[in-house]
Design a protein around this motif. Structure first.
Motif, PDB file in Angstrom:
ATOM      1  N   SER A  31       0.832  -1.201   0.000  1.00  0.00           N
ATOM      2  CA  SER A  31       0.000   0.000   0.000  1.00  0.00           C
ATOM      3  C   SER A  31       0.865   1.249   0.000  1.00  0.00           C
ATOM      4  O   SER A  31       2.027   1.222   0.411  1.00  0.00           O
ATOM      5  CB  SER A  31      -0.912   0.019   1.231  1.00  0.00           C
ATOM      6  OG  SER A  31      -0.140   0.235   2.403  1.00  0.00           O
ATOM      7  N   ALA A  32       0.272   2.349  -0.440  1.00  0.00           N
ATOM      8  CA  ALA A  32       0.967   3.634  -0.408  1.00  0.00           C
ATOM      9  C   ALA A  32       1.332   3.994   1.025  1.00  0.00           C
ATOM     10  O   ALA A  32       2.434   4.479   1.290  1.00  0.00           O
ATOM     11  CB  ALA A  32       0.095   4.718  -1.033  1.00  0.00           C
ATOM     12  N   GLN A  33       0.431   3.730   1.954  1.00  0.00           N
ATOM     13  CA  GLN A  33       0.665   4.079   3.355  1.00  0.00           C
ATOM     14  C   GLN A  33       1.882   3.335   3.915  1.00  0.00           C
ATOM     15  O   GLN A  33       2.718   3.924   4.588  1.00  0.00           O
ATOM     16  CB  GLN A  33      -0.560   3.759   4.199  1.00  0.00           C
ATOM     17  CG  GLN A  33      -0.382   4.097   5.668  1.00  0.00           C
ATOM     18  CD  GLN A  33      -1.592   3.729   6.506  1.00  0.00           C
ATOM     19  OE1 GLN A  33      -2.587   3.238   6.003  1.00  0.00           O
ATOM     20  NE2 GLN A  33      -1.500   3.968   7.801  1.00  0.00           N
ATOM     21  N   ALA A  34       2.003   2.060   3.626  1.00  0.00           N
ATOM     22  CA  ALA A  34       3.136   1.272   4.130  1.00  0.00           C
ATOM     23  C   ALA A  34       4.454   1.813   3.583  1.00  0.00           C
ATOM     24  O   ALA A  34       5.441   1.927   4.320  1.00  0.00           O
ATOM     25  CB  ALA A  34       2.961  -0.197   3.763  1.00  0.00           C
ATOM     26  N   LEU A  35       4.470   2.171   2.306  1.00  0.00           N
ATOM     27  CA  LEU A  35       5.701   2.687   1.708  1.00  0.00           C
ATOM     28  C   LEU A  35       6.012   4.094   2.206  1.00  0.00           C
ATOM     29  O   LEU A  35       7.175   4.441   2.398  1.00  0.00           O
ATOM     30  CB  LEU A  35       5.607   2.638   0.192  1.00  0.00           C
ATOM     31  CG  LEU A  35       5.550   1.225  -0.386  1.00  0.00           C
ATOM     32  CD1 LEU A  35       5.294   1.266  -1.877  1.00  0.00           C
ATOM     33  CD2 LEU A  35       6.819   0.456  -0.070  1.00  0.00           C
ATOM     34  N   GLU A  36       4.980   4.895   2.424  1.00  0.00           N
ATOM     35  CA  GLU A  36       5.198   6.231   2.977  1.00  0.00           C
ATOM     36  C   GLU A  36       5.796   6.136   4.380  1.00  0.00           C
ATOM     37  O   GLU A  36       6.638   6.946   4.759  1.00  0.00           O
ATOM     38  CB  GLU A  36       3.902   7.032   2.998  1.00  0.00           C
ATOM     39  CG  GLU A  36       3.487   7.508   1.615  1.00  0.00           C
ATOM     40  CD  GLU A  36       2.144   8.198   1.590  1.00  0.00           C
ATOM     41  OE1 GLU A  36       1.538   8.445   2.668  1.00  0.00           O
ATOM     42  OE2 GLU A  36       1.671   8.520   0.476  1.00  0.00           O
ATOM     43  N   GLU A  37       5.394   5.128   5.148  1.00  0.00           N
ATOM     44  CA  GLU A  37       5.974   4.910   6.477  1.00  0.00           C
ATOM     45  C   GLU A  37       7.464   4.596   6.371  1.00  0.00           C
ATOM     46  O   GLU A  37       8.247   5.054   7.196  1.00  0.00           O
ATOM     47  CB  GLU A  37       5.264   3.766   7.204  1.00  0.00           C
ATOM     48  CG  GLU A  37       3.899   4.118   7.724  1.00  0.00           C
ATOM     49  CD  GLU A  37       3.212   2.957   8.422  1.00  0.00           C
ATOM     50  OE1 GLU A  37       3.910   2.005   8.839  1.00  0.00           O
ATOM     51  OE2 GLU A  37       1.978   2.998   8.537  1.00  0.00           O
ATOM     52  N   LEU A  38       7.865   3.842   5.344  1.00  0.00           N
ATOM     53  CA  LEU A  38       9.274   3.535   5.154  1.00  0.00           C
ATOM     54  C   LEU A  38      10.074   4.797   4.841  1.00  0.00           C
ATOM     55  O   LEU A  38      11.208   4.948   5.294  1.00  0.00           O
ATOM     56  CB  LEU A  38       9.459   2.502   4.044  1.00  0.00           C
ATOM     57  CG  LEU A  38       8.840   1.126   4.278  1.00  0.00           C
ATOM     58  CD1 LEU A  38       9.165   0.193   3.118  1.00  0.00           C
ATOM     59  CD2 LEU A  38       9.293   0.535   5.589  1.00  0.00           C
ATOM     60  N   VAL A  39       9.470   5.699   4.098  1.00  0.00           N
ATOM     61  CA  VAL A  39      10.129   6.977   3.809  1.00  0.00           C
ATOM     62  C   VAL A  39      10.181   7.816   5.083  1.00  0.00           C
ATOM     63  O   VAL A  39      11.229   8.373   5.429  1.00  0.00           O
ATOM     64  CB  VAL A  39       9.402   7.732   2.673  1.00  0.00           C
ATOM     65  CG1 VAL A  39       9.967   9.134   2.506  1.00  0.00           C
ATOM     66  CG2 VAL A  39       9.512   6.947   1.358  1.00  0.00           C
ATOM     67  N   ASP A  40       9.069   7.883   5.811  1.00  0.00           N
ATOM     68  CA  ASP A  40       9.010   8.661   7.057  1.00  0.00           C
ATOM     69  C   ASP A  40      10.025   8.172   8.083  1.00  0.00           C
ATOM     70  O   ASP A  40      10.597   8.961   8.829  1.00  0.00           O
ATOM     71  CB  ASP A  40       7.608   8.614   7.669  1.00  0.00           C
ATOM     72  CG  ASP A  40       6.574   9.372   6.842  1.00  0.00           C
ATOM     73  OD1 ASP A  40       6.980  10.206   6.000  1.00  0.00           O
ATOM     74  OD2 ASP A  40       5.368   9.113   7.029  1.00  0.00           O
ATOM     75  N   GLU A  41      10.248   6.863   8.132  1.00  0.00           N
ATOM     76  CA  GLU A  41      11.189   6.274   9.096  1.00  0.00           C
ATOM     77  C   GLU A  41      12.638   6.356   8.625  1.00  0.00           C
ATOM     78  O   GLU A  41      13.543   5.959   9.343  1.00  0.00           O
ATOM     79  CB  GLU A  41      10.811   4.812   9.375  1.00  0.00           C
ATOM     80  CG  GLU A  41       9.517   4.635  10.130  1.00  0.00           C
ATOM     81  CD  GLU A  41       9.562   5.217  11.531  1.00  0.00           C
ATOM     82  OE1 GLU A  41      10.595   5.085  12.215  1.00  0.00           O
ATOM     83  OE2 GLU A  41       8.554   5.823  11.945  1.00  0.00           O
ATOM     84  N   GLY A  42      12.841   6.841   7.397  1.00  0.00           N
ATOM     85  CA  GLY A  42      14.200   6.979   6.890  1.00  0.00           C
ATOM     86  C   GLY A  42      14.783   5.707   6.305  1.00  0.00           C
ATOM     87  O   GLY A  42      15.986   5.627   6.072  1.00  0.00           O
TER      88      GLY A  42
END
Length: 107
Positions: A31-42
């Motif tokens: 999902s977009a949300q899961a991948l955005e979390e990976l970006v947010d977490e660095g």
């Protein structure tokens, strides 16, 4: 006699390739949300200012796929999967260094 058919699917990515956020979602099956979390977490470092402008390298695609697989297969939360990924990457780096050292000794 019963035969079992196993489908194996793979994606071969060149390290120099870049993919969009939508392509990353498709390649990871996430999902977009899961991948955005990976970006947010660095964990991932896209080029571009917003998700619709993001571009990811082939290495980052592999990293995202590996992390999501660790998370799914080991039933880890995001922090646990990040830690597991970092440890796996460290082990791979150490093995690569060891191989180089062993080649130097063999000569």
């Amino acid at each position: 006699m019963r035969q079992t058919v196993i489908d194996i699917e793979g994606v071969l990515l060149d390290e120099g390739i870049t993919v969009t956020f939508a392509e990353l979602r498709q390649l990871c099956g996430s999902s977009a949300q899961a991948l955005e979390e990976l970006v947010d977490e660095g964990v991932l470092h896209p080029r571009g200012g917003a998700p619709e402008q993001w571009r990811f390298s082939g290495c980052e695609v592999g990293r995202a796929r590996r992390l999501l697989r660790l998370q799914r297969d080991l039933e880890l939360n995001l922090a646990g999967a990040v830690l597991a990924l970092e440890l796996v990457e460290q082990i791979e780096g150490l093995r690569a260094r060891l191989r180089l050292l062993e080649r130097g000794v063999d000569r």
